[in-house]
Design an enzyme around this catalytic site. Structure first.
Site, PDB file in Angstrom:
ATOM      1  N   GLU A 102      -7.333   8.503   6.464  1.00  0.00           N
ATOM      2  CA  GLU A 102      -7.590   9.187   7.743  1.00  0.00           C
ATOM      3  C   GLU A 102      -8.095  10.623   7.555  1.00  0.00           C
ATOM      4  O   GLU A 102      -7.422  11.592   7.982  1.00  0.00           O
ATOM      5  CB  GLU A 102      -6.340   9.162   8.615  1.00  0.00           C
ATOM      6  CG  GLU A 102      -5.839   7.772   8.916  1.00  0.00           C
ATOM      7  CD  GLU A 102      -4.821   7.720  10.035  1.00  0.00           C
ATOM      8  OE1 GLU A 102      -4.346   8.779  10.489  1.00  0.00           O
ATOM      9  OE2 GLU A 102      -4.495   6.606  10.465  1.00  0.00           O
ATOM     10  N   ASN A 114      -7.334   1.788  10.151  1.00  0.00           N
ATOM     11  CA  ASN A 114      -6.017   2.017  10.756  1.00  0.00           C
ATOM     12  C   ASN A 114      -6.208   1.954  12.266  1.00  0.00           C
ATOM     13  O   ASN A 114      -6.965   2.763  12.827  1.00  0.00           O
ATOM     14  CB  ASN A 114      -5.460   3.399  10.364  1.00  0.00           C
ATOM     15  CG  ASN A 114      -4.999   3.430   8.930  1.00  0.00           C
ATOM     16  OD1 ASN A 114      -5.080   2.437   8.211  1.00  0.00           O
ATOM     17  ND2 ASN A 114      -4.493   4.588   8.488  1.00  0.00           N
ATOM     18  N   HIS A 133      -3.015  10.998   0.721  1.00  0.00           N
ATOM     19  CA  HIS A 133      -2.440  10.770   2.056  1.00  0.00           C
ATOM     20  C   HIS A 133      -1.769  12.060   2.515  1.00  0.00           C
ATOM     21  O   HIS A 133      -0.586  12.110   2.800  1.00  0.00           O
ATOM     22  CB  HIS A 133      -1.431   9.615   2.006  1.00  0.00           C
ATOM     23  CG  HIS A 133      -1.163   8.978   3.350  1.00  0.00           C
ATOM     24  ND1 HIS A 133      -1.305   7.626   3.586  1.00  0.00           N
ATOM     25  CD2 HIS A 133      -0.747   9.515   4.527  1.00  0.00           C
ATOM     26  CE1 HIS A 133      -0.985   7.354   4.850  1.00  0.00           C
ATOM     27  NE2 HIS A 133      -0.646   8.487   5.444  1.00  0.00           N
ATOM     28  N   ARG A 189       0.848  -1.192   0.000  1.00  0.00           N
ATOM     29  CA  ARG A 189       0.000   0.000   0.000  1.00  0.00           C
ATOM     30  C   ARG A 189       0.883   1.241   0.000  1.00  0.00           C
ATOM     31  O   ARG A 189       1.757   1.371   0.866  1.00  0.00           O
ATOM     32  CB  ARG A 189      -0.925   0.000   1.209  1.00  0.00           C
ATOM     33  CG  ARG A 189      -1.749   1.271   1.318  1.00  0.00           C
ATOM     34  CD  ARG A 189      -2.568   1.353   2.590  1.00  0.00           C
ATOM     35  NE  ARG A 189      -3.203   2.680   2.673  1.00  0.00           N
ATOM     36  CZ  ARG A 189      -3.217   3.433   3.774  1.00  0.00           C
ATOM     37  NH1 ARG A 189      -2.696   2.980   4.891  1.00  0.00           N
ATOM     38  NH2 ARG A 189      -3.782   4.632   3.743  1.00  0.00           N
ATOM     39  N   GLU A 243      -3.505  -0.172   8.289  1.00  0.00           N
ATOM     40  CA  GLU A 243      -2.315   0.193   9.074  1.00  0.00           C
ATOM     41  C   GLU A 243      -2.427  -0.358  10.488  1.00  0.00           C
ATOM     42  O   GLU A 243      -3.480  -0.237  11.112  1.00  0.00           O
ATOM     43  CB  GLU A 243      -2.132   1.720   9.183  1.00  0.00           C
ATOM     44  CG  GLU A 243      -1.679   2.408   7.935  1.00  0.00           C
ATOM     45  CD  GLU A 243      -1.476   3.887   8.134  1.00  0.00           C
ATOM     46  OE1 GLU A 243      -1.125   4.311   9.263  1.00  0.00           O
ATOM     47  OE2 GLU A 243      -1.711   4.656   7.192  1.00  0.00           O
ATOM     48  N   TYR A 252      -4.220   1.663  16.050  1.00  0.00           N
ATOM     49  CA  TYR A 252      -2.968   1.754  16.809  1.00  0.00           C
ATOM     50  C   TYR A 252      -3.162   1.534  18.303  1.00  0.00           C
ATOM     51  O   TYR A 252      -2.356   0.909  18.970  1.00  0.00           O
ATOM     52  CB  TYR A 252      -2.279   3.103  16.545  1.00  0.00           C
ATOM     53  CG  TYR A 252      -1.674   3.152  15.173  1.00  0.00           C
ATOM     54  CD1 TYR A 252      -2.386   3.641  14.075  1.00  0.00           C
ATOM     55  CD2 TYR A 252      -0.396   2.643  14.945  1.00  0.00           C
ATOM     56  CE1 TYR A 252      -1.841   3.629  12.808  1.00  0.00           C
ATOM     57  CE2 TYR A 252       0.161   2.639  13.674  1.00  0.00           C
ATOM     58  CZ  TYR A 252      -0.572   3.127  12.613  1.00  0.00           C
ATOM     59  OH  TYR A 252      -0.033   3.109  11.345  1.00  0.00           O
TER      60      TYR A 252
HETATM   61  N1  LIG Z   1       1.402   8.219  13.926  1.00  0.00           N
HETATM   62  N2  LIG Z   1       1.583   7.442  13.253  1.00  0.00           N
HETATM   63  C1  LIG Z   1       1.834   6.384  12.385  1.00  0.00           C
HETATM   64  C2  LIG Z   1       0.931   6.444  11.113  1.00  0.00           C
HETATM   65  C3  LIG Z   1       1.322   7.591  10.183  1.00  0.00           C
HETATM   66  O1  LIG Z   1       2.706   7.524   9.855  1.00  0.00           O
HETATM   67  C4  LIG Z   1       0.464   7.407   8.934  1.00  0.00           C
HETATM   68  O2  LIG Z   1       0.866   8.307   7.889  1.00  0.00           O
HETATM   69  C5  LIG Z   1      -0.996   7.693   9.259  1.00  0.00           C
HETATM   70  O3  LIG Z   1      -1.779   7.170   8.186  1.00  0.00           O
HETATM   71  C6  LIG Z   1      -1.432   7.092  10.601  1.00  0.00           C
HETATM   72  O4  LIG Z   1      -1.030   7.769  11.728  1.00  0.00           O
HETATM   73  C7  LIG Z   1      -0.512   6.580  11.519  1.00  0.00           C
END
Ligand SMILES: N#[N+]C[C@@H]1[C@@H](O)[C@H](O)[C@@H](O)[C@@H]2O[C@H]12
Length: 445
Positions: free
Chosen positions: A163, A292, A118, A75, A351, A294
């Site tokens: 996001e 995504n 992005h 991706r 993610e 975390y």
């Molecule tokens: N912070 N963090 C890691 C990661 C970031 O590096 C990504 O670009 C985003 O899509 C999402 O926030 C996650």
């Protein structure tokens, strides 16, 4: 062993501004992140993406790393400023890098999964109002159509936005991300226009008769009350609405949460961005939802908070370098909630990963903490699959250490270490662990 199904997609993910570099090559124009990162004080240690991981020039070596890893999909995102570098100018040759990248991926047997946006908005579009302006919706559709016409037959998986919560709230509301504005009205308008551009692009994809799949990636954070007190339970409900349902409901149910609209009225005096028919466009049926994940949020009631009346409470689990709690149960709870509240929409985890203070020792990086993090989250995903969950794949964030937005290069998320002095790549222990998981299509019990 906990086996994953045949055909389960194992992948890794990156994003254009975070890895490519070459910000002045191939006719690329400036993005809002070039501007933001070069503004003193915005990014840790004055870091920026001018070179990043130099993926633009080193992509063949990086694809070899992916091939050796054994992933079935990669991706990545396309930098809009490479295609529309300045107002009134379309530079289709700006896609030449992506055409080389995609052909090399296909030759390596790796499925390209393209994120259209992005966060690296062309600066000239921001100068014209950016996501605060409804004009950007039609510009995004025009940009998407170029990608679909040039790459649509090669790319089987498209993600409209990554996001949109971050792009709108962090970029226009809190000022923590580009373009660095602190205006809640603009944030709410930006969120709506991001969603509206998503819907128009899904409709366009269908109109062009392309045969792949298209969806959107949302950052979703399951919210837990700090106690069973009714006040805290209500606070968790409000945070969930702000953090998750704000985007899930329009996309999957065709309506904003009523309580959100009331709060927007109270905080910014009205949600004037919504026009008749918008929600029908936004909820154009998608082929999958990108998730995504975390960590989780734990909140308590706090009347002093003007926006939501909530106060975040740290969870008890161990923390990553981002000071995020390691909470794999949250992934299972999130996926189960999506299935319960939004139906059996196909899901990709687009993610999941962790930042740790990785060190090179004798040419290796023994990131056992990242292996443990991934193993626990893979197990949570496996539990969801075992219960019949419609999970199609898992993209580890990230293939390599990269530009971590406002944290610059101070946070390392990769399963491959990047020496930013030499740009050498060093596969970490987690790379070899993931390689074995993919070979076995399983994790240890
Ligand atoms: N912070 N963090 C890691 C990661 C970031 O590096 C990504 O670009 C985003 O899509 C999402 O926030 C996650």
């Amino acid at each position: 062993m906990r086996k994953f199904p045949e055909g389960f997609i194992w992948g890794t993910a990156t994003a254009s501004y975070q890895v490519e570099g070459a910000t002045r090559e191939g006719g690329r124009g400036r993005s809002i992140w070039d501007t933001f990162a070069h503004t003193p004080g915005k990014v840790a240690q004055g870091h920026h993406g001018d070179v990043a991981c130099d993926h633009y020039h080193r992509y063949l070596d990086d694809i070899q790393l992916m091939k050796d890893l054994g992933i079935s999909s990669y991706r990545f995102s396309i930098a809009w400023p490479r295609v529309m570098p300045e107002k009134g100018r379309v530079w289709v040759k700006g896609l030449d890098f992506y055409k080389r990248l995609i052909h090399a991926l296909l030759e390596a047997g790796i499925r390209p999964a393209v994120t259209i946006y992005h966060w690296d908005l062309p600066q000239w579009i921001e100068d014209d109002g950016g996501w605060n302006s409804r004009e950007t919706v039609s510009r995004f559709r025009e940009y998407s159509e170029i990608l679909f016409r040039e790459l649509g037959d090669l790319v089987p998986m498209w993600i409209t936005h990554n996001e949109p919560w971050c792009a709108s709230i962090l970029g226009y509301g809190l000022g923590a991300h580009a373009p660095g504005l602190c205006d809640w009205r603009r944030a709410y308008r930006a969120a709506h226009h991001l969603l509206l551009s998503h819907g128009h692009t899904v409709r366009l994809y269908r109109e062009l008769g392309l045969k792949g799949e298209i969806g959107i990636t949302l950052n979703l954070t399951p919210v837990y009350p700090a106690s069973s007190r009714p006040e805290d339970v209500a606070a968790a409900h409000r945070q969930d609405m702000f953090q998750n349902r704000w985007f899930l409901d329009p996309v999957l149910k065709g309506a904003y949460p009523e309580e959100l609209l009331r709060r927007v009225d109270a905080v910014v005096g009205g949600f004037d961005a919504v026009q008749p028919g918008d929600l029908e466009v936004i909820s154009a049926p998608i082929d999958f939802l990108g998730v995504n994940y975390y960590s989780r949020a734990v909140v308590a009631d706090d009347p002093a908070d003007p926006l939501l009346g909530v106060r975040h409470v740290p969870g008890e689990g161990p923390r990553t370098e981002m000071d995020w709690e390691v909470y794999p149960e949250g992934l299972y709870d999130l996926l189960s909630r999506l299935r319960r509240d939004y139906g059996d929409v196909p899901i990709y985890i687009t993610e999941n990963g962790a930042a740790y203070d990785d060190r090179v020792e004798g040419g290796s990086v023994h990131d056992t903490n990242r292996i443990e993090y991934l193993a626990l989250h893979f197990a949570a995903a496996h539990r969801f699959l075992e219960e019949g969950g419609n999970l199609r794949g898992y993209y580890v964030w990230s293939l390599m250490d990269n530009f971590e937005w406002a944290f610059g290069y101070t946070k390392r998320f990769g399963i491959v270490y990047v020496d930013y002095e030499t740009l050498a790549r060093i596969p970490k222990d987690s790379y070899f662990w993931y390689q074995q998981v993919i070979r076995d299509r399983a994790i240890a019990p």
